[in-house]
Design an enzyme around this catalytic site. Sequence first.
Site, short mmCIF file in Angstrom:
data_model
loop_
_atom_site.label_atom_id
_atom_site.label_comp_id
_atom_site.label_asym_id
_atom_site.label_seq_id
_atom_site.Cartn_x
_atom_site.Cartn_y
_atom_site.Cartn_z
N HIS A 7 76.01 -10.51 24.05
CA HIS A 7 76.63 -10.57 22.71
C HIS A 7 78.14 -10.65 22.81
CE1 HIS A 7 76.37 -6.14 23.52
NE2 HIS A 7 77.55 -6.11 22.96
N HIS A 79 85.01 -7.38 22.41
CA HIS A 79 84.54 -7.49 23.80
C HIS A 79 83.44 -8.54 23.93
CE1 HIS A 79 81.69 -4.29 22.28
NE2 HIS A 79 80.83 -4.92 23.03
N GLU A 130 81.85 -5.80 28.70
CA GLU A 130 80.73 -4.86 28.77
C GLU A 130 79.67 -5.47 29.67
OE1 GLU A 130 78.75 -4.31 24.97
OE2 GLU A 130 77.67 -2.54 25.68
CO CO Z 1 78.75 -4.40 22.88
#
Ligand code: CO
Length: 134
Positions: A7, A79, A130
């Site tokens: 994502h 992020h 991440e």
């Molecule tokens: Co995230």
Amino acid sequence: MIGRLNHLAIAVPDLEAAADQYRNALGAKVGEQQEEPDHGVTVVFIELPNTKIELLYPLGVNSPITSFLEKNPAGGMHHVCYEVDDIIQARDHLVETGARVLGNGEPKIGAHGKPVLFLHPKDFNGCLVELEQV
Ligand code: CO
């Protein structure tokens, strides 16, 4: 080592308004709000055919999103999340290459119930990264 883009996360100043915009103006499939107290965020996931968008809103007094929104009052890209097969192996490899892992260096359970880690944005061209074990 990294796999799919799991994502992209966007910090938003108004979670309801952002979710409505994705639902109505962009015609996307929008999930329910989820509170993530361990991460200091409330999230809404948008499901796209090839990836997801994570809308982030501050939760609690020490939310990392609060200062981000102070610097970026209109919201902004927060992020990117890449998938890895083995988060410990990925972390150890990254630390060997000089990358810094945020927090205590140990994975936490993320929004999908899977282990996640965050890597210092200054080590990745200004982009917070991440990693999520899938
Ligand atoms: Co995230």
